[in-house]
Scaffold this active site. Structure first.
Site, PDB file in Angstrom:
ATOM      1  N   GLY A  20      65.885  23.139  60.748  1.00  0.00           N
ATOM      2  CA  GLY A  20      66.379  23.617  59.568  1.00  0.00           C
ATOM      3  C   GLY A  20      66.486  25.098  59.358  1.00  0.00           C
ATOM      4  O   GLY A  20      67.283  25.853  58.930  1.00  0.00           O
ATOM      5  N   VAL A  88      64.449  19.411  65.107  1.00  0.00           N
ATOM      6  CA  VAL A  88      63.066  19.555  65.331  1.00  0.00           C
ATOM      7  C   VAL A  88      62.957  20.057  64.158  1.00  0.00           C
ATOM      8  O   VAL A  88      63.074  21.275  63.447  1.00  0.00           O
ATOM      9  CB  VAL A  88      62.752  20.721  66.632  1.00  0.00           C
ATOM     10  CG1 VAL A  88      62.512  19.722  68.010  1.00  0.00           C
ATOM     11  CG2 VAL A  88      63.476  21.671  66.286  1.00  0.00           C
ATOM     12  N   GLU A 179      61.908  13.944  54.888  1.00  0.00           N
ATOM     13  CA  GLU A 179      62.633  15.086  55.317  1.00  0.00           C
ATOM     14  C   GLU A 179      63.923  15.187  54.813  1.00  0.00           C
ATOM     15  O   GLU A 179      64.153  14.512  54.070  1.00  0.00           O
ATOM     16  CB  GLU A 179      62.375  15.465  56.920  1.00  0.00           C
ATOM     17  CG  GLU A 179      63.021  14.156  57.436  1.00  0.00           C
ATOM     18  CD  GLU A 179      64.721  14.310  58.004  1.00  0.00           C
ATOM     19  OE1 GLU A 179      65.130  15.044  58.654  1.00  0.00           O
ATOM     20  OE2 GLU A 179      65.293  13.446  57.285  1.00  0.00           O
ATOM     21  N   ASP A 204      52.906  18.720  55.569  1.00  0.00           N
ATOM     22  CA  ASP A 204      52.280  18.466  53.969  1.00  0.00           C
ATOM     23  C   ASP A 204      52.071  17.048  53.955  1.00  0.00           C
ATOM     24  O   ASP A 204      52.825  16.050  54.503  1.00  0.00           O
ATOM     25  CB  ASP A 204      52.973  19.109  52.832  1.00  0.00           C
ATOM     26  CG  ASP A 204      54.244  18.749  52.988  1.00  0.00           C
ATOM     27  OD1 ASP A 204      54.910  19.473  53.547  1.00  0.00           O
ATOM     28  OD2 ASP A 204      54.734  17.975  52.012  1.00  0.00           O
TER      29      ASP A 204
HETATM   30  O1  LIG Z   1      61.357  22.276  58.591  1.00  0.00           O
HETATM   31  P1  LIG Z   1      62.780  22.006  58.298  1.00  0.00           P
HETATM   32  O2  LIG Z   1      63.443  21.839  59.639  1.00  0.00           O
HETATM   33  O3  LIG Z   1      63.682  22.874  57.424  1.00  0.00           O
HETATM   34  O4  LIG Z   1      62.954  20.423  57.607  1.00  0.00           O
HETATM   35  C1  LIG Z   1      62.408  20.256  56.366  1.00  0.00           C
HETATM   36  O5  LIG Z   1      61.891  21.122  55.605  1.00  0.00           O
HETATM   37  C2  LIG Z   1      62.859  21.701  54.684  1.00  0.00           C
HETATM   38  C3  LIG Z   1      62.340  21.604  53.336  1.00  0.00           C
HETATM   39  O6  LIG Z   1      61.321  22.423  53.128  1.00  0.00           O
HETATM   40  C4  LIG Z   1      63.941  20.538  54.836  1.00  0.00           C
HETATM   41  O7  LIG Z   1      64.776  21.179  55.427  1.00  0.00           O
HETATM   42  C5  LIG Z   1      63.210  19.559  55.321  1.00  0.00           C
HETATM   43  O8  LIG Z   1      63.934  18.568  56.253  1.00  0.00           O
HETATM   44  O1  LIG Z   2      61.633  17.633  53.244  1.00  0.00           O
HETATM   45  C1  LIG Z   2      60.411  17.737  53.186  1.00  0.00           C
HETATM   46  C2  LIG Z   2      59.670  18.451  54.332  1.00  0.00           C
HETATM   47  C3  LIG Z   2      58.286  18.681  54.239  1.00  0.00           C
HETATM   48  N1  LIG Z   2      57.826  18.144  53.126  1.00  0.00           N
HETATM   49  C4  LIG Z   2      58.126  17.540  52.227  1.00  0.00           C
HETATM   50  O2  LIG Z   2      57.753  16.832  51.211  1.00  0.00           O
HETATM   51  N2  LIG Z   2      59.543  17.269  52.171  1.00  0.00           N
END
Ligand SMILES: O=P(O)(O)O[C@H]1O[C@H](CO)[C@@H](O)[C@H]1O
Ligand SMILES: O=c1cc[nH]c(=O)[nH]1
Length: 235
Positions: A20, A88, A179, A204
């Site tokens: 992301g 990823v 996610e 987290d």
């Molecule tokens: O670490 P990335 O790939 O961004 O994925 C997670 O982190 C973001 C949210 O903080 C959203 O995109 C979620 O899917």
């Molecule tokens: O989409 C996400 C990514 C990390 N942690 C979350 O709680 N949500």
């Protein structure tokens, strides 16, 4: 060139990693690729192509959420001929036994997004990973001793939920973590007959409220990326 990517035709490899965060794309290219060449800077959504253990591979940031990710995934498939797409990303654990720093392989993805309601109306589509990629990723993670969970994830449109305990409904049906992109990726992969997988690191924990430090995240991100690259390229 496509609407959101400035790469020339043929400049992006058939296998693409999809973080992301565009800065994670840069980290992956600089850390894992031989001879990386930047193929995109449009909207700051960085993309690179190089080789990994001698095989051609790309990495492309997708932004956060299904609508953003589906733009990049659609253009990679339709305009650049990409055939193997591996997200990823990071996720928030729903389960006590799925700890921060663990890996999660998204076998399937639930969603609260409307993308498939628009397509399928009252019928439900089940977005799933490519089985061959999933199996290979699991085997590689096991061989290397990385703590890995395989199962359902929740691709949510809302990082911030009105009801902070609402995730417990999903958790009670065994969903492992939240996610924001996998359901969109898997749906497009099914539509276009290409292969997709989502490999996540727990950053987290929604139950224990535990979080990782930036340094720890860096280290476990590297485990996730090794698994994704070796699963995709057969190493
Ligand atoms: O670490 P990335 O790939 O961004 O994925 C997670 O982190 C973001 C949210 O903080 C959203 O995109 C979620 O899917
Ligand atoms: O989409 C996400 C990514 C990390 N942690 C979350 O709680 N949500």
């Amino acid at each position: 060139m496509s609407v959101h990517l400035s790469a020339e035709p043929g400049q992006i490899a058939e296998t693409v990693l999809l973080p992301g965060d565009p800065l994670r794309a840069r980290h992956i290219a600089e850390t894992f690729f031989e001879n990386p060449v930047q193929h995109n800077t449009v909207r700051g959504m960085l993309g690179y192509t190089g080789t990994y253990k001698g095989q051609r591979v790309s990495v492309q940031g997708t932004g956060m959420g299904i609508p953003s990710a589906m733009i990049y995934v659609s253009e990679l498939i339709r305009d650049y001929g990409c055939r193997k797409l591996i997200r990823v990303g990071t996720c928030g654990s729903y389960q006590e036994g799925v700890h921060v720093r663990d890996l999660v392989l998204a076998q399937a993805a639930c969603t609260d997004s409307n993308i498939n309601n628009v397509r399928f109306g009252p019928r439900n589509f089940a977005p799933i990973a490519d089985f061959g990629l999933l199996l290979r990723a699991y085997q590689i993670a096991q061989e290397r001793g990385f703590t890995t969970h395989v199962g359902n994830v929740m691709s949510t449109d809302s990082f911030y939920q009105d009801d902070p305990r609402g995730f417990r409904d999903w958790a009670s049906f065994g969903v492992l973590a939240a996610e924001m992109e996998a359901a969109g990726l898997y749906t497009l992969a099914a539509q276009h007959g290409v292969r997709a997988l989502t490999v996540l690191t727990v950053s987290d924990h929604l139950v224990t409220r535990e979080e990782t430090t930036a340094e720890e995240r860096q280290q476990t991100f590297n485990q996730m990326i090794e698994v994704a690259l070796d699963a995709a390229l057969g190493g």
